[in-house]
Design an enzyme around this catalytic site. Structure first.
Site, mmCIF file in Angstrom:
data_model
loop_
_atom_site.group_PDB
_atom_site.id
_atom_site.type_symbol
_atom_site.label_atom_id
_atom_site.label_comp_id
_atom_site.label_asym_id
_atom_site.label_seq_id
_atom_site.Cartn_x
_atom_site.Cartn_y
_atom_site.Cartn_z
ATOM 1 N N TYR A 61 0.452 -1.399 0.274
ATOM 2 C CA TYR A 61 0.017 -0.134 -0.528
ATOM 3 C C TYR A 61 0.664 1.332 0.269
ATOM 4 O O TYR A 61 0.411 2.446 -1.044
ATOM 5 C CB TYR A 61 -1.093 -0.357 1.095
ATOM 6 C CG TYR A 61 -2.269 -0.891 0.613
ATOM 7 C CD1 TYR A 61 -2.961 -0.772 -0.123
ATOM 8 C CD2 TYR A 61 -2.030 -2.042 1.309
ATOM 9 C CE1 TYR A 61 -4.000 -1.274 -0.810
ATOM 10 C CE2 TYR A 61 -3.022 -3.082 1.379
ATOM 11 C CZ TYR A 61 -4.198 -2.483 -0.257
ATOM 12 O OH TYR A 61 -5.212 -3.593 -0.476
ATOM 13 N N ASN A 97 -12.469 2.815 -7.022
ATOM 14 C CA ASN A 97 -11.154 3.568 -7.026
ATOM 15 C C ASN A 97 -10.253 4.208 -5.426
ATOM 16 O O ASN A 97 -11.532 4.561 -4.876
ATOM 17 C CB ASN A 97 -10.614 4.562 -8.026
ATOM 18 C CG ASN A 97 -10.665 3.647 -9.390
ATOM 19 O OD1 ASN A 97 -10.668 2.937 -9.575
ATOM 20 N ND2 ASN A 97 -10.734 4.897 -10.038
ATOM 21 N N VAL A 98 -9.163 3.541 -5.440
ATOM 22 C CA VAL A 98 -8.505 4.246 -3.591
ATOM 23 C C VAL A 98 -7.691 5.189 -4.129
ATOM 24 O O VAL A 98 -7.348 5.902 -3.160
ATOM 25 C CB VAL A 98 -8.418 3.056 -2.955
ATOM 26 C CG1 VAL A 98 -9.319 2.200 -3.262
ATOM 27 C CG2 VAL A 98 -7.278 2.572 -3.945
ATOM 28 N N HIS A 114 -14.532 1.329 -2.226
ATOM 29 C CA HIS A 114 -13.584 0.584 -2.101
ATOM 30 C C HIS A 114 -12.462 0.624 -0.709
ATOM 31 O O HIS A 114 -11.904 0.035 -0.517
ATOM 32 C CB HIS A 114 -13.108 -0.554 -3.204
ATOM 33 C CG HIS A 114 -13.803 -0.927 -4.012
ATOM 34 N ND1 HIS A 114 -13.903 -2.038 -4.804
ATOM 35 C CD2 HIS A 114 -15.297 -2.035 -2.970
ATOM 36 C CE1 HIS A 114 -14.826 -2.616 -5.061
ATOM 37 N NE2 HIS A 114 -15.571 -2.514 -4.001
ATOM 38 N N CYS A 143 -2.703 1.451 17.261
ATOM 39 C CA CYS A 143 -3.529 2.055 17.702
ATOM 40 C C CYS A 143 -3.437 3.469 19.942
ATOM 41 O O CYS A 143 -3.199 2.601 20.352
ATOM 42 C CB CYS A 143 -4.936 1.983 17.720
ATOM 43 S SG CYS A 143 -6.517 2.671 18.575
ATOM 44 N N CYS A 146 -6.588 1.859 21.927
ATOM 45 C CA CYS A 146 -6.946 -0.138 22.277
ATOM 46 C C CYS A 146 -5.396 -0.537 21.724
ATOM 47 O O CYS A 146 -5.559 -1.687 21.938
ATOM 48 C CB CYS A 146 -7.712 -0.213 21.331
ATOM 49 S SG CYS A 146 -7.583 -1.037 19.775
ATOM 50 N N GLY A 186 -15.130 2.385 -16.819
ATOM 51 C CA GLY A 186 -13.453 1.523 -16.359
ATOM 52 C C GLY A 186 -13.699 0.816 -15.538
ATOM 53 O O GLY A 186 -13.316 0.656 -14.662
ATOM 54 N N SER A 188 -14.198 -3.750 -15.081
ATOM 55 C CA SER A 188 -14.724 -4.998 -15.754
ATOM 56 C C SER A 188 -15.910 -5.908 -15.570
ATOM 57 O O SER A 188 -16.518 -6.296 -15.561
ATOM 58 C CB SER A 188 -13.194 -5.666 -15.368
ATOM 59 O OG SER A 188 -13.238 -5.700 -14.087
ATOM 60 N N PRO A 215 -14.270 -3.580 -22.896
ATOM 61 C CA PRO A 215 -15.493 -4.212 -22.318
ATOM 62 C C PRO A 215 -15.689 -6.054 -22.306
ATOM 63 O O PRO A 215 -15.598 -6.186 -23.770
ATOM 64 C CB PRO A 215 -16.753 -3.433 -22.244
ATOM 65 C CG PRO A 215 -16.343 -2.876 -24.101
ATOM 66 C CD PRO A 215 -15.310 -2.755 -23.960
HETATM 67 P P1 OAD Z 1 -10.154 -3.829 -13.510
HETATM 68 O O1 OAD Z 1 -8.510 -3.627 -13.871
HETATM 69 O O2 OAD Z 1 -10.790 -4.661 -13.288
HETATM 70 O O3 OAD Z 1 -10.997 -3.587 -14.819
HETATM 71 C C1 OAD Z 1 -10.758 -2.104 -14.977
HETATM 72 C C2 OAD Z 1 -11.114 -1.931 -16.342
HETATM 73 O O4 OAD Z 1 -10.803 -0.469 -17.452
HETATM 74 C C3 OAD Z 1 -11.426 -2.829 -17.770
HETATM 75 O O5 OAD Z 1 -12.639 -3.674 -18.192
HETATM 76 C C4 OAD Z 1 -10.090 -1.978 -18.904
HETATM 77 O O6 OAD Z 1 -10.898 -2.988 -20.279
HETATM 78 C C5 OAD Z 1 -11.302 -0.754 -18.397
HETATM 79 N N1 OAD Z 1 -9.727 0.424 -19.302
HETATM 80 C C6 OAD Z 1 -8.558 0.413 -18.889
HETATM 81 N N2 OAD Z 1 -8.542 1.156 -19.470
HETATM 82 C C7 OAD Z 1 -9.326 2.015 -19.813
HETATM 83 C C8 OAD Z 1 -9.464 3.654 -19.950
HETATM 84 N N3 OAD Z 1 -8.449 4.592 -20.499
HETATM 85 N N4 OAD Z 1 -10.830 3.921 -20.188
HETATM 86 C C9 OAD Z 1 -11.877 3.209 -20.343
HETATM 87 N N5 OAD Z 1 -11.538 1.523 -19.781
HETATM 88 C C10 OAD Z 1 -10.179 1.770 -19.399
HETATM 89 O O7 OAD Z 1 -11.154 -2.389 -12.380
HETATM 90 P P2 OAD Z 1 -11.665 -2.846 -11.735
HETATM 91 O O8 OAD Z 1 -13.466 -3.121 -12.173
HETATM 92 O O9 OAD Z 1 -11.786 -1.306 -10.738
HETATM 93 O O10 OAD Z 1 -11.827 -4.087 -5.726
HETATM 94 O O11 OAD Z 1 -12.062 -4.140 -10.261
HETATM 95 C C11 OAD Z 1 -12.363 -3.925 -9.571
HETATM 96 C C12 OAD Z 1 -12.770 -4.183 -7.936
HETATM 97 O O12 OAD Z 1 -11.617 -5.377 -7.999
HETATM 98 C C13 OAD Z 1 -11.025 -3.465 -7.542
HETATM 99 O O13 OAD Z 1 -11.992 -1.812 -6.642
HETATM 100 C C14 OAD Z 1 -10.914 -3.881 -6.267
HETATM 101 C C15 OAD Z 1 -10.349 -5.325 -7.260
HETATM 102 O O14 OAD Z 1 -10.360 -6.119 -6.918
HETATM 103 C C16 OAD Z 1 -11.482 -3.670 -3.891
HETATM 104 O O15 OAD Z 1 -9.693 -3.508 -4.703
HETATM 105 C C17 OAD Z 1 -11.653 -4.484 -3.034
#
Ligand code: OAD
Length: 241
Positions: A61, A97-98, A114, A143, A146, A186, A188, A215
């Protein structure tokens, strides 16, 4: 390109994922092949991973914080912040996004469902930890209240989302009804409950849009409109006044 028509009654719910930050230079999850330095992401982003090796988790992190601090919001983040300015309370952003980039672009009506990279908390009593450091070397901080271990304020694999975030999203969808416009950008669509928002939006009669560079067919099939391309290019064009 399909045109997004918003009227006085439209309410816009946006779900963003890692793709929105890709053009800022933040790697997506699936883009890293689910691996970090040979470790499965699930093994560093989970409660069991933290129990097993808190040091490794802090390093992961800390590096992500350093990377996030180096990059800047892109035109996609800015377009969303501008749409919020226009719509006020008729807008809500739920981000997976974090990295803090939406907030840096000016988004305020936003739920970081998240968690947030730049926040930490006690794993036992949940009290926030005032930290702006990028890396905790041993001895690991405890902490003050605690003596519990300090962990990143991130929703890890196997953990549940903040129920109040989901309630706010549900309430927004219910209140909007057929005036809802839902955009997933953006992401998946592999991780629930975020991936289920499109179904809730359809259930109330809302319009659904997916904006994504590549997608999956399965996720795209659940939307009325699918725009393939970079969010940094599509969002400003879509929301153009
Ligand atoms: P992913 O990495 O699974 O998906 C990213 C998506 O963004 C894909 O569908 C790509 O095609 C698309 N992509 C890439 N570049 C792009 C661009 N310039 N413009 C538009 N789209 C683009 O990421 P998330 O869906 O965010 O959870 O992942 C979901 C969660 O899975 C995250 O938040 C994380 C992970 O486990 C935790 O950390 C809890």
């Amino acid at each position: 390109m399909d045109t997004l028509n918003l009227d006085e009654q439209s309410r816009v719910l946006v779900l963003t994922g890692a793709g929105v930050s890709a053009e800022s230079g933040v790697p997506t999850f699936r883009g890293m092949n689910g691996l970090w330095e040979g470790n499965r992401v699930e093994d560093v982003a989970s409660p069991t991973g933290f129990q097993a090796d808190a040091q490794l988790v802090w390093r992961f992190y800390s590096l992500r914080r350093e990377a996030a601090a180096r990059v800047r919001p892109n035109s996609g983040h800015v377009a969303l912040a501008q749409l919020e300015q226009r719509l006020g309370e008729r807008f809500l952003l739920a981000t997976q996004n974090v990295d803090g980039l939406h907030a840096r672009a000016g988004s305020r009506r936003m739920l970081a469902i998240h968690g947030e990279l730049f926040q930490s908390r006690c794993e036992r009593c949940n009290v926030p930890f005032a930290d702006s450091q990028t890396y905790f070397a041993p001895p690991m901080p405890r902490c003050e209240k605690c003596q519990g271990a300090i962990r990143p304020h991130i929703v890890w694999f196997g953990e549940t989302l903040d129920p109040s975030h989901l309630e706010q999203v549900d309430a927004f969808i219910e209140a909007a009804g057929e005036h809802l416009v839902f955009l997933a950008v953006g992401t998946s669509g592999l991780v629930y409950p975020a991936a289920g928002m499109v179904d809730a939006a359809r259930d109330v009669g809302g319009a659904t849009w997916l904006i994504d560079a590549a997608p999956s067919d399965d996720y795209a099939a659940r939307f009325d409109h699918v725009l393939r391309g970079k969010s940094g290019e599509i969002l400003p064009a879509l929301f153009g006044r």
